[in-house]
Scaffold this active site. Structure first.
Site, PDB file in Angstrom:
ATOM      1  N   GLY B  49       6.589 -11.149  -2.996  1.00  0.00           N
ATOM      2  CA  GLY B  49       6.656 -11.777  -4.303  1.00  0.00           C
ATOM      3  C   GLY B  49       7.211 -10.826  -5.352  1.00  0.00           C
ATOM      4  O   GLY B  49       7.985 -11.223  -6.234  1.00  0.00           O
ATOM      5  N   THR B  50       6.825  -9.560  -5.252  1.00  0.00           N
ATOM      6  CA  THR B  50       7.342  -8.559  -6.187  1.00  0.00           C
ATOM      7  C   THR B  50       8.852  -8.443  -6.100  1.00  0.00           C
ATOM      8  O   THR B  50       9.553  -8.406  -7.108  1.00  0.00           O
ATOM      9  CB  THR B  50       6.679  -7.201  -5.889  1.00  0.00           C
ATOM     10  OG1 THR B  50       5.292  -7.301  -6.219  1.00  0.00           O
ATOM     11  CG2 THR B  50       7.309  -6.082  -6.690  1.00  0.00           C
ATOM     12  N   GLN B 157       0.450 -17.510  -8.538  1.00  0.00           N
ATOM     13  CA  GLN B 157      -0.944 -17.926  -8.558  1.00  0.00           C
ATOM     14  C   GLN B 157      -1.150 -19.408  -8.305  1.00  0.00           C
ATOM     15  O   GLN B 157      -2.153 -19.820  -7.744  1.00  0.00           O
ATOM     16  CB  GLN B 157      -1.569 -17.564  -9.918  1.00  0.00           C
ATOM     17  CG  GLN B 157      -1.717 -16.081 -10.135  1.00  0.00           C
ATOM     18  CD  GLN B 157      -2.588 -15.431  -9.080  1.00  0.00           C
ATOM     19  OE1 GLN B 157      -3.627 -15.954  -8.705  1.00  0.00           O
ATOM     20  NE2 GLN B 157      -2.167 -14.284  -8.572  1.00  0.00           N
ATOM     21  N   SER B 174       4.702 -15.879  -3.712  1.00  0.00           N
ATOM     22  CA  SER B 174       4.293 -14.846  -2.770  1.00  0.00           C
ATOM     23  C   SER B 174       3.376 -15.461  -1.721  1.00  0.00           C
ATOM     24  O   SER B 174       2.334 -16.018  -2.054  1.00  0.00           O
ATOM     25  CB  SER B 174       3.557 -13.744  -3.539  1.00  0.00           C
ATOM     26  OG  SER B 174       3.047 -12.783  -2.645  1.00  0.00           O
ATOM     27  N   ALA B 175       3.768 -15.341  -0.442  1.00  0.00           N
ATOM     28  CA  ALA B 175       3.050 -16.068   0.609  1.00  0.00           C
ATOM     29  C   ALA B 175       1.615 -15.598   0.764  1.00  0.00           C
ATOM     30  O   ALA B 175       0.722 -16.405   1.034  1.00  0.00           O
ATOM     31  CB  ALA B 175       3.798 -15.935   1.938  1.00  0.00           C
ATOM     32  N   HIS B 176       1.359 -14.297   0.606  1.00  0.00           N
ATOM     33  CA  HIS B 176      -0.018 -13.862   0.875  1.00  0.00           C
ATOM     34  C   HIS B 176      -0.968 -14.381  -0.201  1.00  0.00           C
ATOM     35  O   HIS B 176      -2.182 -14.398   0.004  1.00  0.00           O
ATOM     36  CB  HIS B 176      -0.105 -12.344   1.086  1.00  0.00           C
ATOM     37  CG  HIS B 176      -0.144 -11.516  -0.147  1.00  0.00           C
ATOM     38  ND1 HIS B 176      -1.322 -11.059  -0.673  1.00  0.00           N
ATOM     39  CD2 HIS B 176       0.838 -11.070  -0.947  1.00  0.00           C
ATOM     40  CE1 HIS B 176      -1.044 -10.352  -1.757  1.00  0.00           C
ATOM     41  NE2 HIS B 176       0.242 -10.339  -1.943  1.00  0.00           N
ATOM     42  N   CYS B 300     -13.004   2.345 -15.890  1.00  0.00           N
ATOM     43  CA  CYS B 300     -13.892   3.283 -16.566  1.00  0.00           C
ATOM     44  C   CYS B 300     -13.888   4.637 -15.880  1.00  0.00           C
ATOM     45  O   CYS B 300     -13.816   5.660 -16.532  1.00  0.00           O
ATOM     46  CB  CYS B 300     -15.303   2.718 -16.567  1.00  0.00           C
ATOM     47  SG  CYS B 300     -15.389   1.183 -17.496  1.00  0.00           S
TER      48      CYS B 300
END
Lengths: 438, 438
Positions: B49-50, B157, B174-176, B300
């Site tokens: 996807g990236t 998403q 993105s498939a995953h 944090c």
């Protein structure tokens, strides 16, 4: 299979599945680095060998932008390297293409002579993907090192057989070439090599390969490389004997064949030959019907294939080209069956095309043959028919508009020991002039 | 699994294994296009996807270079979009970041107001990956269409739940993210959209995604998208009820919690909340020990995580952030067990940190708290302790050098209905000034 179950999670996450994925990824990187002969922190996994090459070349060029914009490649690199070189030229960069000899190898001295003060990067494959010829990587790497130029080695073909010798700076590979899964390449950048990944990056793979890591495939890739290497010496010796058998027997079984590529410095599993007066695709389809899956560097009939730039650079005949790649574990009996089937297949295609009987004792001074509109292998068949109609010392001029003729007519002359005089533009197409030598 | 056996070959090859691979690839493309709602020849498979986002943005920007170099993104895009925007700025391009409201959504009018004559591309996610808020894609797409600007939608998403509404121009996925394999993304470029893939290309995937196609993974990706969609309505309703339960009950079970993201226009499976006075990583580790794998937008204690740009853009507390993503098939009993475990986990972390009891009726006009060297959530804990020591109308000044304080102190004020006066540089770190309102 196990890593599909264990390695699906995001290795950047802190929960247990993420930590397990990270462990798998780290272990795969160590195994792959061990096989390549580099440090784990020098190796990143990419989504393909092509991506590794594209990123490796672009990153190395960008990293040495201040030195200059000159790129050296050999004429027989994989298309991924040549596409990168073309993109570099579009961006205003300079490219030198180092030629190869008839066996497909670069001359290390000629390569060294191409190095300039503004050379940012040099590229050389470890071995050729179409004809199997090994390149003198160690010598070229030494020359590059002396000139302070990084050498990128496309090792896709040779990695299954062993690490790349010599003092290279960057290296690329492709898992499906060693029997691993699709979707995994590797890019090695030695410590100290200037490297600046261009375009958008992210935090994954040291910023050199963006996107969610494909850990199941990466694990399978590293495991399969290790497995293949464990058998490499034994399998290599066995397959070398089988390809040697093909190299020796095909010219005896099939008339008018040229086996191409270096007979000694070559990959063990690959053998390539060209059969005059046939088109490669038809031979390929007939072999496919007989159960043999071979490739071809010919492009006689298919609009989607371009003639092999490798065969063109070597100056060998591209028509009737057959590339046999033996998978690990190939049996002797399969090779024998191939050698049984091949002669009949080639004969059948030649009969269909009306392939020439060479020779004859014509007395014409000059003959012109119109092969306009004909595609490979017909222009060469017309030439072979016409050569017998002229006296020794006479010329045949072939008019052709098939671009493959520019490769195959000179290569035919070299093979048949006739003199290739040259070519000139004609009203339509190109006129190729051949003088009968014998 | 079947396509690992059937789809390993090169789909550009003419022999039978290659032709079979080509058939599988074509069928996968048709299935994926059908799920996305586009033509098969508009969709290419990428290696992640990236990669789809990086290539989609770079290609669209290059294709409209003559129009201008202005890029619009929302402030809460996935990092792949923001990394592309950063690379575009490095290359000299202009970027406008459209802010979001406290629920995480852009205002369509504000987005439309960012469109300029030189805008080459606009990007908007279909839904946010950290808080689940759905964006007004159809309205923004209409505004972009009216301005003649292509809109790229990062649909990673929302694709499992349905096609993206509206008149978008480019789309990535993105498939995953839909339960498919790693190593497959998709990039859709509508016919008529100018697109020029930058850098080296090859003949695969219409020249938009170089490298050997990962057909086994592509087939699995297309099949899994179809399978997920078949259940999307039923699973979506079920998971929405479960996330609604978490949204409603967490604030009742855990004091000082803020559930973030739009309560209505949201993804069905995702819920995010922030717990004051704890650090997210410790909560995450404790939940991991209890068998729950959750994420956090906090940073944090971990040096490798940066505080979530999404929470920062929304102006909500980032400390103690917990993101719960329910996989398909999550059982009600698992959610109930999570709700049983969570209060004790948060209480335990608060006890360890010495979390404040708020209130008190101090009479000081002004108190200064030195939180230099302390990291999140300690500066906010110090603030909460000090607020009871000043009179209503008095001020607390917190000196802090933890950059997360710049997010969390104003967000704490909003949550606790105290007045955030502002910040100024101090001798060391930054001085944050808060006025007690009640």
């Amino acid at each position: 299979m196990a890593s599909l179950d264990e390695g699906w999670a995001d290795p950047a996450r802190l929960y247990r599945e993420g930590r397990r994925a990270r462990l798998l990824l780290d272990a795969a990187r160590e195994a792959a680095a061990d096989s390549v002969g580099c440090r784990p922190d020098e190796l990143v996994f990419t989504s393909s060998g092509t991506r590794a090459v594209h990123s490796g070349i672009a990153g190395a060029l960008a990293g040495r932008r201040r030195v200059g914009d000159h790129l050296i490649v050999s004429a027989v690199e994989h298309s991924s390297v040549l596409h990168s070189a073309a993109a570099h030229e579009v961006d205003g960069g300079a490219v030198t293409e180092v030629p190869v000899d008839r066996g497909g190898a670069v001359d290390p001295d000629a390569y060294a002579a191409a190095l300039r003060a503004d050379t940012a990067l040099a590229c050389l494959q470890s071995a050729n993907h179409e004809v199997g010829t090994e390149q003198p990587v160690a010598e070229v790497a030494a020359a590059c090192r002396a000139a302070g130029v990084p050498l990128l080695v496309d090792a896709a073909q040779s990695l299954p057989w062993g690490p790349v010798e010599g003092d290279w700076s960057l290296l690329t590979g492709s898992a499906h070439k060693w029997g691993g899964p699709s979707g995994v390449g590797l890019l090695v950048v030695r410590k100290g090599v200037r490297f600046a990944p261009p375009g958008a990056v992210d935090e994954r793979e040291s910023g050199r390969a963006a996107g969610f890591e494909n850990i199941p495939a990466v694990v399978a890739a590293a495991a399969s490389l290790r497995a293949v290497r464990a058998e490499a010496a034994a399998q290599g010796a066995r397959l070398r004997e089988l390809t040697e058998r093909i190299r020796a027997r095909v010219p005896a079984l099939v008339p008018d064949v040229e086996v191409v590529g270096d007979p000694v410095r070559r990959l063990p599993h690959l053998v390539t030959f060209s059969c005059l007066y046939v088109d490669g695709e038809t031979v390929l389809h007939e072999l496919d019907r007989a159960g043999f899956s071979v490739s071809s560097g010919s492009s006689c009939t298919s609009s989607t294939l371009t003639p092999s730039h490798v065969l063109r650079a070597m100056g060998v005949v591209s028509e009737g080209n057959v590339r046999v790649s033996l998978p690990l574990g190939t049996e002797e009996a399969e090779v024998e069956r191939f050698l049984d089937v091949l002669p009949g297949v080639v004969r059948g295609v030649r009969d269909t095309l009306g392939a020439p009987v060479e020779g004859g004792s014509g007395d014409a001074d000059a003959v012109t043959v119109d092969a306009l509109g004909m595609s490979c292998p017909l222009p060469v068949i017309e030439l072979a028919r016409a050569i017998g109609r002229v006296r020794v010392g006479g010329t045949v001029t072939v008019l052709a508009d098939d671009e493959v003729a520019a490769v195959d007519i000179p290569a035919w002359c070299w093979t048949r020991q006739q003199e290739y005089v040259g070519e000139r533009p004609a009203d339509r197409g190109v006129a190729y002039v051949v003088r009968r030598s014998s």
